[in-house]
Design an enzyme around this catalytic site. Sequence first.
Site, short mmCIF file in Angstrom:
data_model
loop_
_atom_site.label_atom_id
_atom_site.label_comp_id
_atom_site.label_asym_id
_atom_site.label_seq_id
_atom_site.Cartn_x
_atom_site.Cartn_y
_atom_site.Cartn_z
N HIS A 90 30.31 19.64 -29.45
CA HIS A 90 29.07 19.60 -30.07
C HIS A 90 28.07 20.98 -29.84
CE1 HIS A 90 27.93 17.86 -26.46
NE2 HIS A 90 26.90 18.15 -26.54
C1 UD1 Z 1 21.54 17.18 -27.76
C2 UD1 Z 1 21.41 17.89 -26.09
C3 UD1 Z 1 22.71 18.25 -25.34
C4 UD1 Z 1 23.42 17.00 -25.21
C5 UD1 Z 1 23.62 16.39 -26.79
C6 UD1 Z 1 24.34 14.85 -26.74
C7 UD1 Z 1 19.25 19.55 -26.01
C8 UD1 Z 1 18.91 20.77 -26.00
N1 UD1 Z 1 20.73 19.39 -26.38
O1 UD1 Z 1 22.29 18.26 -28.28
O2 UD1 Z 1 22.37 18.61 -24.05
O3 UD1 Z 1 24.59 17.20 -24.93
O4 UD1 Z 1 22.22 16.01 -27.39
O5 UD1 Z 1 24.54 14.62 -28.03
O6 UD1 Z 1 18.63 18.47 -25.79
N2 UD1 Z 1 21.20 14.99 -35.35
C9 UD1 Z 1 21.58 14.21 -36.44
N3 UD1 Z 1 21.05 12.64 -35.90
C10 UD1 Z 1 20.80 12.53 -34.72
C11 UD1 Z 1 20.52 13.52 -33.84
C12 UD1 Z 1 20.95 14.78 -34.14
O7 UD1 Z 1 22.02 14.22 -37.48
O8 UD1 Z 1 20.54 11.24 -34.39
C13 UD1 Z 1 21.75 16.30 -36.05
C14 UD1 Z 1 20.26 17.10 -36.46
O9 UD1 Z 1 21.01 17.94 -37.42
C15 UD1 Z 1 19.97 18.19 -35.25
C16 UD1 Z 1 21.52 18.37 -34.59
O10 UD1 Z 1 22.24 17.12 -34.85
O11 UD1 Z 1 19.30 19.24 -35.82
C17 UD1 Z 1 21.20 18.56 -33.26
O12 UD1 Z 1 20.52 17.51 -32.52
P1 UD1 Z 1 19.77 18.06 -31.26
O13 UD1 Z 1 19.13 16.80 -30.40
O14 UD1 Z 1 18.67 19.16 -31.58
O15 UD1 Z 1 20.74 18.73 -30.18
P2 UD1 Z 1 22.32 18.09 -29.93
O16 UD1 Z 1 23.15 19.13 -30.28
O17 UD1 Z 1 22.44 16.72 -30.29
#
Ligand code: UD1
Length: 365
Positions: free
Chosen positions: A205
Site C-alpha cells: 500500500h
Molecule cells: C495510512 C498511513 C500509513 C499506514 C496505512 C495503513 C499516513 C501518512 N499513512 O496510509 O502509515 O501504514 O494508513 O493502512 O497516515 N481509503 C479508503 N478507505 C479508508 C481509508 C482510505 O478508501 O477507510 C483510500 C482513500 O482513497 C485514501 C487512500 O485510501 O485517499 C489513502 O488513505 P490514507 O489514510 O491517506 O493513507 P494510507 O495509504 O491508508
Amino acid sequence: MKIINVVGARPNFMKIAPLMAEYKKHNAIQPLLVHTGQHYDEKMSDFFFRQLGIPQPDINLEIGSGSHAVQTAEIMKAFEPVCLEHKPDVVLVVGDVNSTIACGLVAVKLGIKLVHVEAGLRSGDRSMPEEINRILTDSISSLLFCTEQSGVDNLLAEGISEDKIFLVGNVMIDTLLKNRAEAEKSNILNRLNLNSDGFTVLTLHRPANVDDKETFIQILDALEVIQVDMPIVFPVHPRTRNNLSSSFLGRRMKQLPNLCLIDPLGYLDFLKLMSCASLVLTDSGGIQEETTVLKIPCITLRENTERPVTVEIGSNQIVGTDTEKIIEAYKLAVSGNWHESQIPPLWDGKAAQRIVKIMLEIFSS
Ligand code: UD1
C-alpha cells in the site's frame, strides 16, 4: 488523570486496544478515545473495534481522506475544540500516521502533555510521509515509549533527554499474543480454498510502491513468476484498489490465475492467514514485526526499515523492489534455508502494562 487516546488509521487500532484494556485496572485514569476518521471503511476500521474489543470512540472527528495537508489540517481543526472542552492532562498518540502528528501538535500548543507510543523508529528516508510524522511527533513529546533499542538510540542521538525515553516492548505484539488462540479458530483458509501445500501472503500500500508505475511493474513481474509456483493471497488496501482499478496493471494482475485478490481482512482472519503462510511479501511496517513473532519469513518490498530489530534478530529481510531480488528471496524462503530468528526483548505481551505504570508514576508525582 484524564487521557485522550487518539486513533485514526488501521494499524493504530491494534496498538490502542491493549492500552484501553489496561486503563480499566486503574481508577486513577479516566480515558477518552478519539477516532479521527482517517480510515472509515468498515473493513479498515469498524471490524477492528469489534474484533479487538475496543470501546466505541467517545468522539469521532469523521475527517476521511484528503491530501496530506488537508487531512492533517482538518484533523487539527476538529481536535482542538475536543481538547478545549475535555481539558485532558495527557494526549496519547501511537504510531506514525497523519492523525498522530496532527493531534500531537494540537496538544502541545495547548500546553497538554503529549505521550508517543512507538517512538524513535527511523527509516532514514525522509521521502516517506511516516518518517516526517515520526521525527516531528517525537520532538514534541513529553514521554516516549520505544519498542526496540534502535528507537532509544535514535532519540538520544537527536538530543532527546534520557529521562523521557523508555524501552517498554511492543503494544502491537500485546494484541497479537492476546488474540492468537482466538485467531486459530478462524476458517479463512477454507473460505479461500487454501491447503497446507503452502501459500504466500502479499500486502502492498505504500505510495512509493503502488503510486509509482515503474516500481509496481517490477513487483508485478516477480509476482507473475512466484504465483506459478505457489498461490499468492493479496488482501487489497483501498489505496491500492483505487490505483489498480484505473490502470492496465490492475487488468494484468487479475489475469494471473494463482494471484487471489480479496478485500481487506479483519484482524483474526489476517493473523490466522499470516501464521499459516509459507512466507509473507509486504511493504507494511507492522507486518514485519508480526511475522517476526510468528517466525514466518518476511520479504520486505522496501529499500529500508524503521524496525531494524526485525532484520537483526527477527525473520525479516529487506529485499527492495527489484524483480530478480524478490524471486531470489522467495526461492530462499521456500527452500527452508531462511535465517534462524528470535523474538526481540520485551515483546512479551506486557508493553501496555509497563506504559500505564510509567505514566502513573511520572505524571502523578
Ligand atoms: C495510512 C498511513 C500509513 C499506514 C496505512 C495503513 C499516513 C501518512 N499513512 O496510509 O502509515 O501504514 O494508513 O493502512 O497516515 N481509503 C479508503 N478507505 C479508508 C481509508 C482510505 O478508501 O477507510 C483510500 C482513500 O482513497 C485514501 C487512500 O485510501 O485517499 C489513502 O488513505 P490514507 O489514510 O491517506 O493513507 P494510507 O495509504 O491508508
